[in-house]
Scaffold this motif. Structure first.
Motif, PDB file in Angstrom:
ATOM      1  N   ASP A 115      -6.600  55.452  59.278  1.00 44.04           N
ATOM      2  CA  ASP A 115      -6.258  55.885  60.635  1.00 44.04           C
ATOM      3  C   ASP A 115      -4.772  56.135  60.820  1.00 44.04           C
ATOM      4  O   ASP A 115      -4.340  56.502  61.909  1.00 44.04           O
ATOM      5  CB  ASP A 115      -6.727  54.851  61.655  1.00 44.04           C
ATOM      6  N   HIS A 116      -3.981  55.905  59.777  1.00 42.23           N
ATOM      7  CA  HIS A 116      -2.536  56.087  59.874  1.00 42.23           C
ATOM      8  C   HIS A 116      -1.996  56.547  58.532  1.00 42.23           C
ATOM      9  O   HIS A 116      -2.383  56.026  57.488  1.00 42.23           O
ATOM     10  CB  HIS A 116      -1.871  54.767  60.280  1.00 42.23           C
ATOM     11  N   LEU A 117      -1.097  57.532  58.565  1.00 42.18           N
ATOM     12  CA  LEU A 117      -0.404  58.013  57.373  1.00 42.18           C
ATOM     13  C   LEU A 117       1.073  58.182  57.696  1.00 42.18           C
ATOM     14  O   LEU A 117       1.422  58.679  58.773  1.00 42.18           O
ATOM     15  CB  LEU A 117      -0.948  59.369  56.905  1.00 42.18           C
ATOM     16  N   SER A 118       1.929  57.793  56.770  1.00 39.28           N
ATOM     17  CA  SER A 118       3.355  58.083  56.864  1.00 39.28           C
ATOM     18  C   SER A 118       3.676  59.102  55.785  1.00 39.28           C
ATOM     19  O   SER A 118       3.478  58.834  54.600  1.00 39.28           O
ATOM     20  CB  SER A 118       4.190  56.806  56.668  1.00 39.28           C
ATOM     21  N   LEU A 119       4.152  60.265  56.195  1.00 37.41           N
ATOM     22  CA  LEU A 119       4.347  61.396  55.288  1.00 37.41           C
ATOM     23  C   LEU A 119       5.799  61.846  55.373  1.00 37.41           C
ATOM     24  O   LEU A 119       6.222  62.419  56.375  1.00 37.41           O
ATOM     25  CB  LEU A 119       3.395  62.541  55.656  1.00 37.41           C
ATOM     26  N   SER A 131       7.493  61.750  61.162  1.00 31.89           N
ATOM     27  CA  SER A 131       6.897  61.551  59.842  1.00 31.89           C
ATOM     28  C   SER A 131       5.657  60.663  59.853  1.00 31.89           C
ATOM     29  O   SER A 131       5.122  60.349  58.788  1.00 31.89           O
ATOM     30  CB  SER A 131       7.933  60.927  58.890  1.00 31.89           C
ATOM     31  N   ASN A 132       5.182  60.277  61.036  1.00 30.81           N
ATOM     32  CA  ASN A 132       4.063  59.346  61.128  1.00 30.81           C
ATOM     33  C   ASN A 132       2.914  59.932  61.925  1.00 30.81           C
ATOM     34  O   ASN A 132       3.126  60.533  62.988  1.00 30.81           O
ATOM     35  CB  ASN A 132       4.539  58.028  61.749  1.00 30.81           C
ATOM     36  N   HIS A 133       1.716  59.712  61.417  1.00 32.27           N
ATOM     37  CA  HIS A 133       0.511  60.346  61.946  1.00 32.27           C
ATOM     38  C   HIS A 133      -0.552  59.275  62.164  1.00 32.27           C
ATOM     39  O   HIS A 133      -0.705  58.372  61.339  1.00 32.27           O
ATOM     40  CB  HIS A 133      -0.010  61.381  60.950  1.00 32.27           C
TER      41      HIS A 133
END
Length: 391
Positions: free
Chosen positions: A196-200, A250-252
């Protein structure tokens, strides 16, 4: 909003965030400033006593404010003894009280040694884990200096998904030689894991790093900025379609799964930092702990806390930090709120004329006191901020 409004992070009853820095690594880390952080043996009892003392000192200065989040970060916090993690959580609850639904995050390297401890860490009270996958390509992991390979990283992710309700992992893109098709395939694979969360993050070349040395030697060619922009736009399109849009540059995250701890930073709330090198912002002051573990420990022995410095923040300091942090968020900032917490009027916070110009070309949005950087503007955020922030 007045400065005494409980939604204002400077208000005496507003929730707090707690950051616990565990400085030790089990092997030499390419990101570590001190080789002395590498330890084969650690006196856990001494470190428990010192961290609890450092925490107690902060609690005397912030009584009556519940904790909305706890974050265990630093070197290799997932190798902290689970009993120590449990003791720190219990002490924090005793000092401040934990807000309903408190988020307790722990950073972890995605390897089998650390993954084997996930169940015990969950039993200790950790309810969210952030995994440093960084890439889904073995050659890229070697380039980035990571010790794990893809299979080991994905095995750790699988274990985390069985143990924790909330999982985030990070990836670095715009790596040398990475094509648009390469990143599209890698990101599609990442999205398929269903977190449920990605840091790209785009790879950046920071002065003084190994990457900067390689660039200076002609052994590394950074991604072209236009190519980086293309990859950024691809990232926004794919994550948005997958239902985890960007809430910060940068965070999703899916709705409701944003990092509550990091939102405290970006929304300029108060947070406490304990342990070597930890920063804090609380009651209008910037706090910094001694960075080297031995120096921090000596300070705790002398003073019952590891503070190296505690500096009052001027109104200009607070306004600048709130603007620079908050404009990273897609929700933007409330200029009236920042004026209230800093004591500086809105016309003296930002350049209104430049804002109007950037609104006209679609790089900013403004509705009443709410100022936001548009999706197109996020690509140019580093150039926009110094043009509009005037404090």
């Amino acid at each position: 909003m007045s400065i005494n409004d409980p939604r204002n992070p400077s208000a005496s009853a507003a929730p707090l965030a707690l950051y616990v820095h565990w400085p030790f690594c089990v092997s030499k880390c390419p990101y570590c400033d001190f080789n002395s952080h590498v330890r084969d043996r650690i006196d856990t009892d001494a470190w428990r006593a010192a961290l609890l003392a450092d925490m107690a000192h902060e609690a005397t200065l912030t009584a009556g404010r519940p904790l909305s989040s706890i974050f265990f970060g630093g070197g290799t916090p997932s190798l902290m003894p689970p009993a120590l993690v449990a003791d720190l959580i219990a002490a924090a609850d005793g000092h401040w009280g934990l807000a309903p639904g408190v988020e307790i995050t722990l950073e972890a390297n995605p390897n089998s040694v650390e993954a084997a401890r996930f169940a015990d860490l969950a039993a200790a009270g950790v309810n969210r884990v952030s995994l440093g996958l960084q890439a889904l390509d073995n050659e890229a992991l070697h380039f980035l200096g990571r010790a794990h390979d893809v299979d080991e990283g994905l095995a750790a992710l699988d274990t985390a998904q069985q143990v924790f309700d909330r999982i985030s992992f990070d990836l670095i893109y715009a790596r040398p030689g990475q094509s648009e098709a390469d990143w599209q395939a890698e990101l599609a694979r990442a999205l398929a894991f269903g977190t449920d969360h990605l840091s790209l993050y785009q790879l950046t070349i920071e002065p003084g790093t190994r990457f900067a040395t390689l660039v200076a030697q002609g052994k590394l060619t950074p991604a072209d900025p236009d190519h980086g922009a293309t990859l950024y736009e691809l990232t926004q399109a794919m994550t948005g379609k997958a239902g985890i849009p960007a809430y910060e540059i940068s965070n999703h995250a899916r709705a409701g799964q944003e990092s509550r701890h990091n939102l405290t930073y970006w929304r300029y709330g108060d947070y406490i930092g304990i342990g070597p090198g930890a920063h804090g912002r609380r009651t209008g002051k910037a706090t910094l702990r001694h960075k080297k573990p031995e120096n921090w420990m000596s300070a705790v022995t002398r003073n019952r806390h590891g503070t190296q410095s505690e500096q009052p923040l001027t109104g200009e300091d607070r306004a600048r930090e709130a603007l620079l942090m908050g404009l990273r968020l897609t929700e933007g900032v409330d200029l009236d709120r920042i004026a209230a917490l800093s004591g500086i009027s809105v016309p003296h916070l930002v350049d209104e004329r430049t804002i109007d110009q950037l609104i006209d070309i679609g790089l900013l949005h403004r509705r009443d006191a709410r100022l936001q950087v548009s999706a197109a503007g996020m690509l140019l955020l580093d150039a926009i901020l110094p043009e509009i922030v005037t404090v």
